[in-house]
Design a protein around this motif. Structure first.
Motif, PDB file in Angstrom:
ATOM      1  N   VAL A  69      28.411  34.083  32.614  1.00 27.79           N
ATOM      2  CA  VAL A  69      28.159  34.819  31.381  1.00 27.79           C
ATOM      3  C   VAL A  69      26.702  34.633  30.960  1.00 27.79           C
ATOM      4  O   VAL A  69      26.233  33.514  30.748  1.00 27.79           O
ATOM      5  CB  VAL A  69      29.105  34.347  30.256  1.00 27.79           C
ATOM      6  CG1 VAL A  69      28.724  34.990  28.925  1.00 27.79           C
ATOM      7  CG2 VAL A  69      30.550  34.690  30.616  1.00 27.79           C
ATOM      8  N   GLU A  70      25.994  35.757  30.840  1.00 26.97           N
ATOM      9  CA  GLU A  70      24.590  35.745  30.419  1.00 26.97           C
ATOM     10  C   GLU A  70      24.441  36.084  28.940  1.00 26.97           C
ATOM     11  O   GLU A  70      23.470  35.676  28.303  1.00 26.97           O
ATOM     12  CB  GLU A  70      23.792  36.725  31.256  1.00 26.97           C
ATOM     13  CG  GLU A  70      23.778  36.391  32.741  1.00 26.97           C
ATOM     14  CD  GLU A  70      23.240  37.535  33.573  1.00 26.97           C
ATOM     15  OE1 GLU A  70      22.000  37.709  33.597  1.00 26.97           O
ATOM     16  OE2 GLU A  70      24.050  38.264  34.187  1.00 26.97           O
ATOM     17  N   VAL A  71      25.378  36.874  28.419  1.00 30.17           N
ATOM     18  CA  VAL A  71      25.386  37.231  27.001  1.00 30.17           C
ATOM     19  C   VAL A  71      26.766  36.919  26.445  1.00 30.17           C
ATOM     20  O   VAL A  71      27.769  37.490  26.899  1.00 30.17           O
ATOM     21  CB  VAL A  71      25.056  38.722  26.772  1.00 30.17           C
ATOM     22  CG1 VAL A  71      25.134  39.060  25.282  1.00 30.17           C
ATOM     23  CG2 VAL A  71      23.688  39.069  27.333  1.00 30.17           C
ATOM     24  N   LEU A  72      26.820  36.013  25.480  1.00 25.69           N
ATOM     25  CA  LEU A  72      28.072  35.656  24.816  1.00 25.69           C
ATOM     26  C   LEU A  72      28.024  36.156  23.378  1.00 25.69           C
ATOM     27  O   LEU A  72      27.089  35.835  22.636  1.00 25.69           O
ATOM     28  CB  LEU A  72      28.267  34.140  24.821  1.00 25.69           C
ATOM     29  CG  LEU A  72      29.435  33.623  23.966  1.00 25.69           C
ATOM     30  CD1 LEU A  72      30.773  34.076  24.538  1.00 25.69           C
ATOM     31  CD2 LEU A  72      29.378  32.112  23.835  1.00 25.69           C
ATOM     32  N   ALA A 110      30.056  28.270  27.791  1.00 21.14           N
ATOM     33  CA  ALA A 110      29.012  29.151  28.323  1.00 21.14           C
ATOM     34  C   ALA A 110      27.717  28.417  28.635  1.00 21.14           C
ATOM     35  O   ALA A 110      26.930  28.881  29.469  1.00 21.14           O
ATOM     36  CB  ALA A 110      28.722  30.275  27.320  1.00 21.14           C
ATOM     37  N   VAL A 111      27.483  27.285  27.978  1.00 19.94           N
ATOM     38  CA  VAL A 111      26.125  26.742  27.959  1.00 19.94           C
ATOM     39  C   VAL A 111      25.655  26.189  29.296  1.00 19.94           C
ATOM     40  O   VAL A 111      24.493  26.392  29.683  1.00 19.94           O
ATOM     41  CB  VAL A 111      25.966  25.699  26.837  1.00 19.94           C
ATOM     42  CG1 VAL A 111      26.697  24.401  27.151  1.00 19.94           C
ATOM     43  CG2 VAL A 111      24.492  25.430  26.574  1.00 19.94           C
ATOM     44  N   ARG A 112      26.489  25.508  30.044  1.00 25.81           N
ATOM     45  CA  ARG A 112      25.994  24.898  31.284  1.00 25.81           C
ATOM     46  C   ARG A 112      25.555  25.939  32.316  1.00 25.81           C
ATOM     47  O   ARG A 112      24.474  25.807  32.911  1.00 25.81           O
ATOM     48  CB  ARG A 112      27.032  23.936  31.851  1.00 25.81           C
ATOM     49  CG  ARG A 112      27.184  22.659  31.028  1.00 25.81           C
ATOM     50  CD  ARG A 112      28.118  21.665  31.704  1.00 25.81           C
ATOM     51  NE  ARG A 112      28.324  20.495  30.883  1.00 25.81           N
ATOM     52  CZ  ARG A 112      27.518  19.417  30.881  1.00 25.81           C
ATOM     53  NH1 ARG A 112      26.459  19.398  31.684  1.00 25.81           N
ATOM     54  NH2 ARG A 112      27.773  18.394  30.102  1.00 25.81           N
ATOM     55  N   PRO A 113      26.361  26.979  32.559  1.00 20.08           N
ATOM     56  CA  PRO A 113      25.866  28.026  33.460  1.00 20.08           C
ATOM     57  C   PRO A 113      24.569  28.675  32.963  1.00 20.08           C
ATOM     58  O   PRO A 113      23.680  28.983  33.764  1.00 20.08           O
ATOM     59  CB  PRO A 113      27.018  29.035  33.513  1.00 20.08           C
ATOM     60  CG  PRO A 113      28.236  28.217  33.210  1.00 20.08           C
ATOM     61  CD  PRO A 113      27.782  27.218  32.205  1.00 20.08           C
ATOM     62  N   GLU A 157      18.264  23.256  20.417  1.00 24.43           N
ATOM     63  CA  GLU A 157      18.644  22.549  21.642  1.00 24.43           C
ATOM     64  C   GLU A 157      18.260  23.311  22.903  1.00 24.43           C
ATOM     65  O   GLU A 157      17.855  22.714  23.904  1.00 24.43           O
ATOM     66  CB  GLU A 157      20.161  22.325  21.674  1.00 24.43           C
ATOM     67  CG  GLU A 157      20.672  21.236  20.767  1.00 24.43           C
ATOM     68  CD  GLU A 157      22.165  21.012  20.971  1.00 24.43           C
ATOM     69  OE1 GLU A 157      22.692  21.329  22.065  1.00 24.43           O
ATOM     70  OE2 GLU A 157      22.812  20.527  20.017  1.00 24.43           O
ATOM     71  N   LEU A 158      18.397  24.625  22.879  1.00 21.74           N
ATOM     72  CA  LEU A 158      18.391  25.401  24.108  1.00 21.74           C
ATOM     73  C   LEU A 158      17.161  26.268  24.310  1.00 21.74           C
ATOM     74  O   LEU A 158      17.026  26.924  25.339  1.00 21.74           O
ATOM     75  CB  LEU A 158      19.648  26.286  24.151  1.00 21.74           C
ATOM     76  CG  LEU A 158      20.975  25.523  24.056  1.00 21.74           C
ATOM     77  CD1 LEU A 158      22.131  26.500  23.895  1.00 21.74           C
ATOM     78  CD2 LEU A 158      21.176  24.643  25.270  1.00 21.74           C
ATOM     79  N   GLY A 159      16.264  26.268  23.358  1.00 21.41           N
ATOM     80  CA  GLY A 159      15.095  27.123  23.459  1.00 21.41           C
ATOM     81  C   GLY A 159      14.256  26.850  24.700  1.00 21.41           C
ATOM     82  O   GLY A 159      13.693  27.770  25.295  1.00 21.41           O
ATOM     83  N   SER A 160      14.179  25.590  25.106  1.00 22.35           N
ATOM     84  CA  SER A 160      13.364  25.250  26.277  1.00 22.35           C
ATOM     85  C   SER A 160      13.931  25.836  27.562  1.00 22.35           C
ATOM     86  O   SER A 160      13.234  25.900  28.580  1.00 22.35           O
ATOM     87  CB  SER A 160      13.249  23.731  26.416  1.00 22.35           C
ATOM     88  OG  SER A 160      14.518  23.156  26.674  1.00 22.35           O
ATOM     89  N   ARG A 161      15.199  26.263  27.541  1.00 27.16           N
ATOM     90  CA  ARG A 161      15.820  26.908  28.710  1.00 27.16           C
ATOM     91  C   ARG A 161      15.875  28.429  28.579  1.00 27.16           C
ATOM     92  O   ARG A 161      16.597  29.091  29.306  1.00 27.16           O
ATOM     93  CB  ARG A 161      17.247  26.374  28.901  1.00 27.16           C
ATOM     94  CG  ARG A 161      17.342  24.874  29.101  1.00 27.16           C
ATOM     95  CD  ARG A 161      16.652  24.409  30.370  1.00 27.16           C
ATOM     96  NE  ARG A 161      16.796  22.984  30.588  1.00 27.16           N
ATOM     97  CZ  ARG A 161      17.690  22.410  31.382  1.00 27.16           C
ATOM     98  NH1 ARG A 161      18.535  23.166  32.062  1.00 27.16           N
ATOM     99  NH2 ARG A 161      17.735  21.106  31.519  1.00 27.16           N
ATOM    100  N   ALA A 162      15.120  28.962  27.628  1.00 23.14           N
ATOM    101  CA  ALA A 162      15.075  30.415  27.394  1.00 23.14           C
ATOM    102  C   ALA A 162      16.439  30.978  26.995  1.00 23.14           C
ATOM    103  O   ALA A 162      16.772  32.123  27.313  1.00 23.14           O
ATOM    104  CB  ALA A 162      14.521  31.162  28.605  1.00 23.14           C
ATOM    105  N   ILE A 163      17.216  30.170  26.286  1.00 23.04           N
ATOM    106  CA  ILE A 163      18.505  30.600  25.747  1.00 23.04           C
ATOM    107  C   ILE A 163      18.341  30.764  24.239  1.00 23.04           C
ATOM    108  O   ILE A 163      17.924  29.827  23.556  1.00 23.04           O
ATOM    109  CB  ILE A 163      19.613  29.581  26.049  1.00 23.04           C
ATOM    110  CG1 ILE A 163      19.775  29.393  27.567  1.00 23.04           C
ATOM    111  CG2 ILE A 163      20.940  30.007  25.406  1.00 23.04           C
ATOM    112  CD1 ILE A 163      20.610  28.188  27.947  1.00 23.04           C
TER     113      ILE A 163
END
Length: 234
Positions: A69-72, A110-113, A157-163
């Motif tokens: 999943v790329e968009v949740l 969703a987050v780990r993938p 938390e996730l900005g550094s992974r472009a999420i």
């Protein structure tokens, strides 16, 4: 190539409009519902967001069919309105378990993938009630306000992974629910909305599609109201 998209509670109303909008843009979209009943033109996964095993099974099915999943879009929600003096603990906790903890469950799955892909969009469907409160909706408003804190924490938390993690907060929307409101309640609601009308589900879907799209890559931790000005200032 379209992206892999999952919309929880996407079998009707706002969720269905979001799913159809993203599918029309070329994405591979699966919607979830507790019944798992077919939805014309869309893939459906049976899922109860109150149960982590059910969430995991739904994601596994999506991953097998259309990839990680790329968009949740965390849209699944319920209401059990009641004044606080009469509000049972079960009614309070069940609404939070579905609306807020359910969003946590799907985001966690969703987050780990997404982290492995180093990209992803999480969009949480809140409500103007979560920003301004509403009499008789202490449980619902608390759950929808909680989504803002959840999304903004994930944005950090996730900005550094472009999420990215963002919130869309609809106001009154044309739906089966608003169609049955007494005329005096409709008139009072419309009188408080600067634009003088209810939103359409397509207008909410358009905001979600923007946040999910390439133009919104630098937007995270935002709350986008789609409420005709009802909640401005919150």
């Amino acid at each position: 190539m379209g992206r892999s998209v999952l919309v929880t509670g996407g079998n009707r109303g706002i969720g269905l409009a979001i799913a159809r909008r993203l599918a029309a843009g070329g994405d591979s979209v699966t919607v979830t519902s507790r019944s798992g009943d077919p939805v014309d033109g869309l893939s459906v996964a049976r899922c109860d967001v109150r149960d982590a095993a059910s969430v995991d099974a739904a994601f596994a099915a999506v991953e097998q069919e259309q990839g990680p999943v790329e968009v949740l879009v965390a849209n699944a929600g319920i209401t059990q309105d009641q004044l606080l003096a009469l509000l049972s603990e079960e009614a309070f906790t069940s609404v939070l378990d579905t609306n807020l903890t359910g969003a946590y469950r799907v985001a966690k799955r969703a987050v780990r993938p997404m982290m492995r892909m180093r990209r992803g969009r999480m969009i949480f469907i809140s409500s103007v009630s979560g920003l301004s409160g509403n009499a008789g909706q202490a449980n619902y408003a608390a759950s929808k306000a909680g989504l803002v804190g959840l999304a903004r924490s994930l944005a950090r938390e996730l900005g550094s992974r472009a999420i990215t993690a963002n919130v869309v907060a609809p106001g009154f929307v044309e739906s089966d629910m608003t169609a049955v409101l007494p005329e005096e309640r409709k008139a009072a609601a419309l009188g408080a909305i600067p634009l003088g009308r209810f939103a359409t589900t397509d207008e909410v879907a358009a905001a979600v599609a923007f946040l999910a799209g390439p133009e919104a890559g630098y937007i995270t931790g935002a709350v986008i109201p789609v409420d005709g000005g009802l909640g401005m200032g919150h």
